[in-house]
Design an enzyme around this catalytic site. Structure first.
Site, PDB file in Angstrom:
ATOM      1  N   TRP A 188       0.783  -1.202   0.039  1.00 52.65           N
ATOM      2  CA  TRP A 188      -0.016   0.046  -0.079  1.00 52.65           C
ATOM      3  C   TRP A 188       0.790   1.315   0.082  1.00 52.65           C
ATOM      4  CZ3 TRP A 188      -0.385   4.101   3.652  1.00 52.65           C
ATOM      5  CH2 TRP A 188      -0.913   4.836   3.098  1.00 52.65           C
ATOM      6  N   GLU A 229      -3.178  -2.999  -2.555  1.00 54.16           N
ATOM      7  CA  GLU A 229      -4.036  -2.373  -1.686  1.00 54.16           C
ATOM      8  C   GLU A 229      -4.517  -1.027  -2.096  1.00 54.16           C
ATOM      9  OE1 GLU A 229      -3.245  -2.036   2.653  1.00 54.16           O
ATOM     10  OE2 GLU A 229      -5.403  -1.069   2.817  1.00 54.16           O
ATOM     11  N   LYS A 231      -6.805   2.717  -2.280  1.00 52.24           N
ATOM     12  CA  LYS A 231      -7.660   3.489  -1.256  1.00 52.24           C
ATOM     13  C   LYS A 231      -8.234   4.549  -2.344  1.00 52.24           C
ATOM     14  CE  LYS A 231      -6.265   6.192   2.759  1.00 52.24           C
ATOM     15  NZ  LYS A 231      -5.337   5.985   3.889  1.00 52.24           N
ATOM     16  N   ASP A 262      -9.553  -3.180   1.601  1.00 55.94           N
ATOM     17  CA  ASP A 262      -9.752  -2.647   3.212  1.00 55.94           C
ATOM     18  C   ASP A 262     -10.956  -1.974   3.017  1.00 55.94           C
ATOM     19  OD1 ASP A 262      -9.532  -0.660   5.085  1.00 55.94           O
ATOM     20  OD2 ASP A 262      -7.291  -0.964   5.153  1.00 55.94           O
ATOM     21  N   HIS A 265     -11.721   1.804   2.971  1.00 58.19           N
ATOM     22  CA  HIS A 265     -11.240   2.441   1.741  1.00 58.19           C
ATOM     23  C   HIS A 265     -12.632   2.494   0.794  1.00 58.19           C
ATOM     24  CE1 HIS A 265      -6.841   1.558   2.655  1.00 58.19           C
ATOM     25  NE2 HIS A 265      -7.567   2.274   3.674  1.00 58.19           N
ATOM     26  N   HIS A 289      -8.596  -6.305   4.469  1.00 55.76           N
ATOM     27  CA  HIS A 289      -8.158  -5.577   5.614  1.00 55.76           C
ATOM     28  C   HIS A 289      -9.641  -5.138   6.428  1.00 55.76           C
ATOM     29  CE1 HIS A 289      -3.786  -4.048   5.024  1.00 55.76           C
ATOM     30  NE2 HIS A 289      -3.669  -5.357   5.195  1.00 55.76           N
ATOM     31  N   ASP A 297     -11.930   6.791   6.142  1.00 62.85           N
ATOM     32  CA  ASP A 297     -11.184   5.694   6.540  1.00 62.85           C
ATOM     33  C   ASP A 297     -10.651   5.930   8.074  1.00 62.85           C
ATOM     34  OD1 ASP A 297      -9.088   3.611   6.196  1.00 62.85           O
ATOM     35  OD2 ASP A 297      -7.667   4.662   5.591  1.00 62.85           O
ATOM     36  N   ASP A 299     -10.342   3.860  10.301  1.00 62.44           N
ATOM     37  CA  ASP A 299      -9.626   2.710  11.141  1.00 62.44           C
ATOM     38  C   ASP A 299      -9.944   2.330  12.530  1.00 62.44           C
ATOM     39  OD1 ASP A 299      -7.660   2.269   8.821  1.00 62.44           O
ATOM     40  OD2 ASP A 299      -7.027   4.621   9.241  1.00 62.44           O
ATOM     41  N   ASP A 329      -7.289  -4.372  10.396  1.00 65.60           N
ATOM     42  CA  ASP A 329      -6.556  -3.176  10.072  1.00 65.60           C
ATOM     43  C   ASP A 329      -7.022  -2.007  10.722  1.00 65.60           C
ATOM     44  OD1 ASP A 329      -4.596  -1.460   9.230  1.00 65.60           O
ATOM     45  OD2 ASP A 329      -5.256  -1.501   7.257  1.00 65.60           O
TER      46      ASP A 329
HETATM   47  C1  RNT Z   1      -3.693   2.636   4.934  1.00 66.42           C
HETATM   48  C2  RNT Z   1      -3.848   0.997   4.565  1.00 66.42           C
HETATM   49  C3  RNT Z   1      -2.735   0.399   4.984  1.00 66.42           C
HETATM   50  C4  RNT Z   1      -2.389   0.696   6.558  1.00 66.42           C
HETATM   51  C5  RNT Z   1      -1.319  -0.214   7.104  1.00 66.42           C
HETATM   52  C6  RNT Z   1      -0.476   0.292   8.156  1.00 66.42           C
HETATM   53  O1  RNT Z   1      -4.787   3.619   4.542  1.00 66.42           O
HETATM   54  O2  RNT Z   1      -5.051   0.640   4.973  1.00 66.42           O
HETATM   55  O3  RNT Z   1      -3.106  -1.036   4.907  1.00 66.42           O
HETATM   56  O4  RNT Z   1      -3.352   0.846   7.213  1.00 66.42           O
HETATM   57  O5  RNT Z   1      -0.241  -0.475   6.179  1.00 66.42           O
HETATM   58 ZN    ZN Z   2      -5.316  -1.389   4.932  1.00 64.05          ZN
END
Ligand code: RNT
Ligand code: ZN
Length: 423
Positions: A188, A229, A231, A262, A265, A289, A297, A299, A329
Site C-alpha cells: 500500500w 491495496e 484507497k 480494506d 477504503h 483488511h 477511512d 481505522d 487493519d
Molecule cells: C492505509 C492502509 C494500510 C495501512 C497499514 C498500516 O490506508 O489501510 O493497509 O493501514 O499498512
Molecule cells: Zn489497509
C-alpha cells in the site's frame, strides 16, 4: 450453577435448536477453527515502528487518541500481542510492517532490510505456531516526505522505494518458509494529491512500472503471496490517489496478484461484501483488511455490525475460504490498545461464526423454489438463533474467557504492566 455448567447447558440447547434448522453447530465450530485472522502489529504502538522517528505526516494516516503506555520496542509489543492472543479463540497470524525491523540499534535503510532483521519476530511466531504477514512501509520516511513513493517523478526516489518493496518480498518469503505458511506481502502506498492534478495518467504509468519492478523477482507462492491495496483518499490526498480501486483491480487481474480490499477504503454506503463474489472468480485470491470506516477511512476497531456480518457471510460461503486471507487493519489509541486487538478479532470471529451458523441450505432451497416470502421471513427469524451460546462454548473449549470475562484480564494487564511503562 457455575459458569462452565451454564455454558454447557446453554450450548446443548442451542445445538438442538440449530439442528432443527438443519445446521450442525459442531461442523460450524470446526470450520471456524480453521480460519486464521492476521492481527496488525501496528495497533500496539500507533504505527510508530522501531526506527525512532516515525512521523505519519504525508502518509494520509492519523492515529487519534493518546492513551499512555504504547509498546516502545519489540519485547513490549510482543508481550502485548501475547496478552491479546491469550484472550482470543482460533488460529492467528501477525501482520508486520517494515518499520518493525529489529536492527540491534544500528540504523538500516529500508532498501537494505534483510530477513535477519525480523528474526526475533520469526522465532517468537515459530514458538507459538503463528503465521506472519508483511508490509513494506512506504511512509514515515524522509524520502516520502512529499507523500510520493513509487510514483515519484524523481527516478532515484522511485528506485529506492522499488528496492524497499523488493526487499520486503524476500523477507516475506523467508518468514513464510520458516512458518511453513505463505506470508502475504501487501503493498500500500499513500501517493496522491490534495488538489486536482494536472496529469492523472503519469503517476499511474509510473506506479505500474514501479510495481512491475517490485514484483520482478519470482518467488515461491508457497512462501510469499503478493497483494496490492487501493484507497479512495487519505488526509492530504483528497484530490487524487494514484493507487485507486480501479487501478489495482486492473493491476491485480493482469499480474495475477491478490487484491486487498480494506473495508475503510470505500464510500460508506458501498458494500465491500458484495465485491467478493464479483472479484474472486477472476483473481488468484483476496486479502481483506477489516476495519470499521466511520464516515471516512477512520481505522476504528470493527464492531459486530451489519457490514461485518455480511462480509463474513461472503467469506464463509462455499469454497471461498481458502482463497481469502483475513487481516484486521485498525489503529486505535483512544481505547486500551490490547482491548482493541481483542475486541476487533473477537468481533470478526463472531461474525464468521454467525455466517457458518446461518441456515444456508434452507434459505437457498426457498430461493431456488422462487419463495421470496420464505426466504425473507426465515432469514429474519434465523437472526434470533442462539449463536451467543455457541460462541461461549467455543471460547470455553478453546481455553479463553467466554462472554465479557476478558475485559478484566485486559484491565489487570493495563494496571500491572502498561501503566508502569510511563516514566
Ligand atoms: C492505509 C492502509 C494500510 C495501512 C497499514 C498500516 O490506508 O489501510 O493497509 O493501514 O499498512
Ligand atoms: Zn489497509
Amino acid at each position: 450453577m457455575n459458569e462452565e455448567t451454564r455454558i454447557e447447558k446453554a450450548y446443548a440447547l442451542a445445538r438442538e435448536h440449530y439442528a432443527e434448522w438443519g445446521v450442525d453447530t459442531e461442523a460450524a465450530l470446526s470450520a471456524l477453527d480453521a480460519i486464521p485472522v492476521s492481527l496488525p502489529c501496528w495497533q500496539g504502538d500507533d504505527v510508530r515502528g522501531f526506527e525512532g522517528a516515525a512521523d505519519l505526516s504525508g502518509s494520509g494516516l492519523a492515529v487519534p487518541g493518546a492513551r499512555p503506555g504504547r509498546a516502545r520496542h519489540g519485547d513490549e509489543l510482543r508481550a502485548d500481542l501475547d496478552r491479546a492472543l491469550s484472550l482470543l479463540p482460533g488460529p492467528h497470524r501477525v501482520n508486520l510492517h517494515a518499520i518493525y525491523a529489529e536492527t540491534g540499534g544500528t540504523p538500516v535503510e529500508r532498501d537494505a532490510l534483510e530477513p535477519e532483521h525480523f528474526s526475533r519476530w520469526r522465532d517468537w511466531a515459530g514458538d507459538r505456531g503463528l503465521g506472519l504477514d508483511m508490509n513494506p512501509t512506504f511512509f514515515a520516511h524522509p524520502r516520502a516526505a512529499d507523500g510520493l513513493t513509487l510514483t515519484h517523478p524523481d527516478p532515484g526516489i522511485r528506485e529506492f522505494w522499488i528496492a524497499h518493496g523488493a526487499a520486503c518480498r524476500r523477507i516475506g518469503a523467508s518468514l513464510g518458509r520458516a512458518a511453513g505458511s505463505a506470508c502475504v506481502t501487501n503493498v500500500w502506498i499513500p501517493d496522491g494529491f490534495r488538489d486536482e492534478p494536472a496529469d492523472r495518467g503519469a503517476p499511474r504509468d509510473r506506479l505500474r512500472e514501479s510495481l512491475d519492478a517490485v514484483f520482478a523477482e519470482p518467488l515461491e507462492p508457497a512462501e510469499n503471496l503478493d497483494s496490492v491495496e487501493s484507497k479512495l483518499f487519505g488526509l492530504g490526498t483528497e484530490g487524487y490517489v494514484a493507487g485507486s480501486y480501479d487501478f489495482y483491480v486492473a493491476y491485480a487481474l493482469s499480474r495475477r496478484k491478490l487484491l486487498c480490499l480494506d473495508t475503510g477504503h470505500f464510500h460508506p454506503t458501498e458494500s465491500v461484501a458484495d465485491k467478493i463474489s464479483a472479484l474472486l472468480p477472476f483473481l488468484p485470491g483476496l486479502l481483506l483488511h477489516v476495519s470499521r470506516g466511520v464516515r471516512w477511512d477512520s481505522d476504528h476497531v470493527p464492531a459486530l455490525d451489519d457490514a461485518l456480518l455480511s462480509l463474513a457471510r461472503e467469506v464463509a460461503a462455499g469454497d471461498r475460504r481458502s482463497r481469502i486471507r483475513l487481516a484486521l487493519d485498525h489503529f486505535e489509541a483512544g481505547i486500551n490498545r490490547v482491548a482493541a486487538w481483542v475486541a476487533g478479532a473477537r468481533n470478526l470471529r463472531k461474525a464468521l461464526l454467525a455466517a457458518l451458523l446461518r441456515p444456508g441450505d434452507l434459505l437457498r432451497a426457498r430461493e431456488a423454489a422462487g419463495d421470496a416470502t420464505g426466504l425473507f421471513v426465515l432469514g429474519e427469524e434465523a437472526k434470533d438463533l442462539p449463536r451467543g451460546a455457541v460462541w461461549d462454548r467455543y471460547c470455553l473449549v478453546s481455553g479463553v474467557p467466554p462472554g465479557r470475562d476478558w475485559i478484566e484480564a485486559v484491565e489487570a494487564y493495563e494496571r500491572d504492566v502498561i501503566a508502569r511503562r510511563e516514566g
